[in-house]
Design a protein around this motif. Structure first.
Motif, PDB file in Angstrom:
ATOM      1  N   ASP A  67       0.833  -1.215   0.000  1.00  0.00           N
ATOM      2  CA  ASP A  67       0.000   0.000   0.000  1.00  0.00           C
ATOM      3  C   ASP A  67       0.871   1.270   0.000  1.00  0.00           C
ATOM      4  O   ASP A  67       0.565   2.245  -0.675  1.00  0.00           O
ATOM      5  CB  ASP A  67      -0.951   0.005   1.206  1.00  0.00           C
ATOM      6  CG  ASP A  67      -2.073  -1.014   1.043  1.00  0.00           C
ATOM      7  OD1 ASP A  67      -2.317  -1.459  -0.104  1.00  0.00           O
ATOM      8  OD2 ASP A  67      -2.699  -1.381   2.058  1.00  0.00           O
ATOM      9  N   HIS A  71       1.575   4.173  -3.220  1.00  0.00           N
ATOM     10  CA  HIS A  71       1.428   5.628  -3.083  1.00  0.00           C
ATOM     11  C   HIS A  71       2.723   6.399  -3.344  1.00  0.00           C
ATOM     12  O   HIS A  71       2.751   7.625  -3.207  1.00  0.00           O
ATOM     13  CB  HIS A  71       0.856   5.972  -1.705  1.00  0.00           C
ATOM     14  CG  HIS A  71      -0.604   5.653  -1.604  1.00  0.00           C
ATOM     15  ND1 HIS A  71      -1.065   4.472  -1.070  1.00  0.00           N
ATOM     16  CD2 HIS A  71      -1.690   6.339  -2.010  1.00  0.00           C
ATOM     17  CE1 HIS A  71      -2.372   4.449  -1.135  1.00  0.00           C
ATOM     18  NE2 HIS A  71      -2.793   5.562  -1.706  1.00  0.00           N
ATOM     19  N   ILE A  74       2.649   9.638  -7.507  1.00  0.00           N
ATOM     20  CA  ILE A  74       1.795  10.781  -7.158  1.00  0.00           C
ATOM     21  C   ILE A  74       1.080  11.301  -8.393  1.00  0.00           C
ATOM     22  O   ILE A  74       1.574  11.171  -9.518  1.00  0.00           O
ATOM     23  CB  ILE A  74       2.567  11.923  -6.432  1.00  0.00           C
ATOM     24  CG1 ILE A  74       3.728  12.455  -7.270  1.00  0.00           C
ATOM     25  CG2 ILE A  74       3.035  11.490  -5.063  1.00  0.00           C
ATOM     26  CD1 ILE A  74       4.426  13.649  -6.641  1.00  0.00           C
ATOM     27  N   PHE A 102      -2.876  16.358  -0.516  1.00  0.00           N
ATOM     28  CA  PHE A 102      -3.076  14.901  -0.642  1.00  0.00           C
ATOM     29  C   PHE A 102      -4.529  14.534  -0.293  1.00  0.00           C
ATOM     30  O   PHE A 102      -5.053  13.535  -0.761  1.00  0.00           O
ATOM     31  CB  PHE A 102      -2.162  14.093   0.287  1.00  0.00           C
ATOM     32  CG  PHE A 102      -0.681  14.310   0.103  1.00  0.00           C
ATOM     33  CD1 PHE A 102      -0.152  14.948  -1.011  1.00  0.00           C
ATOM     34  CD2 PHE A 102       0.219  13.855   1.072  1.00  0.00           C
ATOM     35  CE1 PHE A 102       1.217  15.138  -1.163  1.00  0.00           C
ATOM     36  CE2 PHE A 102       1.582  14.028   0.933  1.00  0.00           C
ATOM     37  CZ  PHE A 102       2.084  14.673  -0.176  1.00  0.00           C
ATOM     38  N   SER A 103      -5.162  15.343   0.561  1.00  0.00           N
ATOM     39  CA  SER A 103      -6.519  15.011   1.032  1.00  0.00           C
ATOM     40  C   SER A 103      -7.524  15.035  -0.122  1.00  0.00           C
ATOM     41  O   SER A 103      -8.584  14.421  -0.039  1.00  0.00           O
ATOM     42  CB  SER A 103      -6.962  15.964   2.131  1.00  0.00           C
ATOM     43  OG  SER A 103      -7.122  17.249   1.604  1.00  0.00           O
ATOM     44  N   GLU A 106      -8.454  11.598  -1.199  1.00  0.00           N
ATOM     45  CA  GLU A 106      -8.910  10.735  -0.100  1.00  0.00           C
ATOM     46  C   GLU A 106     -10.419  10.552  -0.171  1.00  0.00           C
ATOM     47  O   GLU A 106     -11.140  11.545  -0.332  1.00  0.00           O
ATOM     48  CB  GLU A 106      -8.510  11.462   1.192  1.00  0.00           C
ATOM     49  CG  GLU A 106      -8.816  10.774   2.473  1.00  0.00           C
ATOM     50  CD  GLU A 106      -7.975   9.536   2.673  1.00  0.00           C
ATOM     51  OE1 GLU A 106      -8.491   8.469   2.327  1.00  0.00           O
ATOM     52  OE2 GLU A 106      -6.840   9.666   3.148  1.00  0.00           O
ATOM     53  N   ASN A 119      -5.483   5.111   5.596  1.00  0.00           N
ATOM     54  CA  ASN A 119      -5.317   5.696   4.251  1.00  0.00           C
ATOM     55  C   ASN A 119      -4.342   6.865   4.275  1.00  0.00           C
ATOM     56  O   ASN A 119      -3.478   6.987   3.399  1.00  0.00           O
ATOM     57  CB  ASN A 119      -6.660   6.222   3.719  1.00  0.00           C
ATOM     58  CG  ASN A 119      -7.623   5.097   3.411  1.00  0.00           C
ATOM     59  OD1 ASN A 119      -7.276   3.936   3.521  1.00  0.00           O
ATOM     60  ND2 ASN A 119      -8.852   5.450   3.030  1.00  0.00           N
ATOM     61  N   ARG A 123      -0.735   6.930   2.401  1.00  0.00           N
ATOM     62  CA  ARG A 123      -0.603   7.952   1.363  1.00  0.00           C
ATOM     63  C   ARG A 123       0.563   8.903   1.685  1.00  0.00           C
ATOM     64  O   ARG A 123       1.396   9.204   0.832  1.00  0.00           O
ATOM     65  CB  ARG A 123      -1.904   8.754   1.209  1.00  0.00           C
ATOM     66  CG  ARG A 123      -1.870   9.698   0.001  1.00  0.00           C
ATOM     67  CD  ARG A 123      -3.167  10.457  -0.154  1.00  0.00           C
ATOM     68  NE  ARG A 123      -4.293   9.590  -0.417  1.00  0.00           N
ATOM     69  CZ  ARG A 123      -4.597   9.082  -1.620  1.00  0.00           C
ATOM     70  NH1 ARG A 123      -3.842   9.365  -2.659  1.00  0.00           N
ATOM     71  NH2 ARG A 123      -5.641   8.306  -1.766  1.00  0.00           N
ATOM     72  N   HIS A 127       3.644   9.319  -0.625  1.00  0.00           N
ATOM     73  CA  HIS A 127       3.756  10.566  -1.403  1.00  0.00           C
ATOM     74  C   HIS A 127       4.949  11.453  -0.989  1.00  0.00           C
ATOM     75  O   HIS A 127       5.555  12.108  -1.833  1.00  0.00           O
ATOM     76  CB  HIS A 127       2.484  11.408  -1.239  1.00  0.00           C
ATOM     77  CG  HIS A 127       1.322  10.937  -2.089  1.00  0.00           C
ATOM     78  ND1 HIS A 127       1.296   9.736  -2.754  1.00  0.00           N
ATOM     79  CD2 HIS A 127       0.129  11.546  -2.384  1.00  0.00           C
ATOM     80  CE1 HIS A 127       0.159   9.614  -3.412  1.00  0.00           C
ATOM     81  NE2 HIS A 127      -0.570  10.692  -3.210  1.00  0.00           N
ATOM     82  N   TYR A 204      -3.908  15.105   7.436  1.00  0.00           N
ATOM     83  CA  TYR A 204      -3.057  15.868   6.509  1.00  0.00           C
ATOM     84  C   TYR A 204      -2.794  17.262   7.075  1.00  0.00           C
ATOM     85  O   TYR A 204      -1.684  17.783   6.999  1.00  0.00           O
ATOM     86  CB  TYR A 204      -3.724  15.961   5.126  1.00  0.00           C
ATOM     87  CG  TYR A 204      -3.947  14.608   4.502  1.00  0.00           C
ATOM     88  CD1 TYR A 204      -2.878  13.880   4.000  1.00  0.00           C
ATOM     89  CD2 TYR A 204      -5.216  14.045   4.442  1.00  0.00           C
ATOM     90  CE1 TYR A 204      -3.068  12.623   3.445  1.00  0.00           C
ATOM     91  CE2 TYR A 204      -5.421  12.795   3.878  1.00  0.00           C
ATOM     92  CZ  TYR A 204      -4.345  12.078   3.381  1.00  0.00           C
ATOM     93  OH  TYR A 204      -4.522  10.838   2.836  1.00  0.00           O
TER      94      TYR A 204
END
Ligand code: CMC
Length: 375
Positions: A67, A71, A74, A102-103, A106, A119, A123, A127, A204
């Protein structure tokens, strides 16, 4: 009523994430000594341990690594955003600006939903290295390099930044540096993160605020300044007088001292050992300067409980790995995502909005003066 300046010695949370004994120089993550983790684990496993409170099973770890690695890719809109920034923007500011974006990718928006915690963690872990490595290349007018699925997490960062694949040894050293920086109880940036999340803002926002807090020179920003301080030394015979001069002017010696450690920071000891080993293979003049600097500074500060901290030796290692100096604090942030996320997740279990009080010492009944009558 008394003001607790800097909240020194005031517990603000109960936490089971990490433990420091500042007198004995002990650091544990979830009860495991840091030395044991550096010797046996890898950064992503440590990140899992910190956030989820246990070492992952083989299958849990496989999924977690996959996972995170997914990520490392990007969205092109994030690269476009970076390309619009002034080329001299410090990478810590770039990071602080990019993380909240980044949000947008989401789908779980509620910060109280545990899915958001997972998550956001995978992420951000994925990222952030790509954003930093891409910014290094964009700001140097070089082509951005995409991640390589065959490389480990740490190797990927070095590869995307430098454009050349690191050796296994370089990848291992970098990974150990990440473990050492992953978590450190309630320091200024971690406190910042939990203050933000206590408002039920998402992870975030909490992490981007923590990045801002970490950038200061009394906190993570010290590693960059240590490097400049050591690089300016042309002759090792000048070191005693350089230190004397700084202390006379009441200047702080960067990379020395800690609010909690009153002895040698165990992380600095591990970094120094790694450097010592590496410098037998690869001569490094800065390491020689740093050793003499440490000896001379300790003669003057050791009796006050002021010793080298993690920031004293990290920069020299990063320099040997080909990481540019402005990226030393961002690398600290990249690792600390684990600790910040762990604390945000833990704090939300019994969330209480942070709202301290103050002792007002201003005036009362002071009347408004029209502009033309002001002196
Ligand atoms: N150089 C010279 N004197 C120092 C230093 C230093 N690095 N650190 C503390 N002192 C002195 C300080 O001048 C003061 O002396 P006096 O009592 O005579 O006025 C005394 O020690 C206590 O200082 P303080 O600021 O009240 O102590 P603190 O617990 O707030 O300091 C610190 C912690 C990290 C802010 C401080 O040691 C410092 O400024 N160090 C340099 C910056 C640095 O290396 N920061 C990285 C910290 S570790 C990584 C991280 O967690 O981010």
């Amino acid at each position: 009523m008394k003001v607790y300046s800097g909240l020194a010695g005031i517990p603000v949370v109960k936490s089971s994430i990490s433990y420091i004994d500042g007198e004995k120089g002990i650091l544990e993550y979830r009860g495991i000594p840091i030395q044991e983790l550096v010797e046996n684990s890898e950064f992503l496993e440590v990140a899992y341990l910190l956030v989820f409170g246990k070492l992952p099973t083989v299958n849990e770890y496989k999924k977690f690594v996959s996972d995170v690695k997914k990520h490392l890719q990007i969205d092109s809109s994030i690269i476009n955003l970076l390309e619009k920034l002034p080329l001299n923007t410090h990478p810590m500011k770039v990071l602080q600006s990019a993380v909240p974006v980044f949000s947008a990718f989401e789908d779980v928006e509620d910060v109280l939903d545990e899915k958001h915690h997972y998550n956001a963690l995978v992420r951000m872990l994925g990222h952030v290295p790509t954003v930093l490595a891409s910014w290094k290349r964009i700001s140097n007018k070089e082509d951005v390099i995409p991640p390589d699925g065959s490389l480990s997490y740490g190797e990927n960062f070095l590869y995307m930044m430098r454009g050349e694949k690191p050796s296994k040894e370089e990848g291992d050293i970098f990974d150990k540096c990440l473990i050492l920086h992953a978590e450190h109880t309630i320091n200024a940036s971690t406190f910042t993160a939990i203050v933000v999340v206590s408002t039920l803002a998402d992870f975030y926002s909490a992490v981007s605020s923590a990045v801002g807090s970490l950038s200061g020179r009394l906190h993570g920003g010290a590693n960059e300044r240590v490097f400049y301080m050591l690089s300016e030394i042309k002759n090792t015979e000048d070191i005693p007088s350089i230190i004397e001069e700084k202390l006379k002017k009441k200047e702080r010696i960067m990379g020395f001292g800690h609010r909690i450690y009153k002895t040698y920071d165990p992380r600095a000891k591990i970094l120094k050992d790694m450097l010592k080993k590496l410098s037998t293979k690869k001569e490094n003049s800065l390491y020689r300067i740093a050793e003499i600097f440490e000896r001379e500074a300790l003669k003057r500060l050791g009796s006050k409980g002021i010793h080298p901290n993690i920031d004293f030796y990290s920069g020299i290692l990063y320099n040997m790995l080909g990481i540019p100096v402005q990226f030393y604090t961002p690398v600290f942030a990249m690792a600390r995502i684990a600790g910040w996320t762990a604390h945000c997740k833990e704090y939300l279990k019994e969330n209480k909005l942070f709202r301290p009080t103050q002792i007002y010492d201003g005036g009362h009944n002071i009347h408004y003066i029209p502009a033309e009558k002001r002196k």
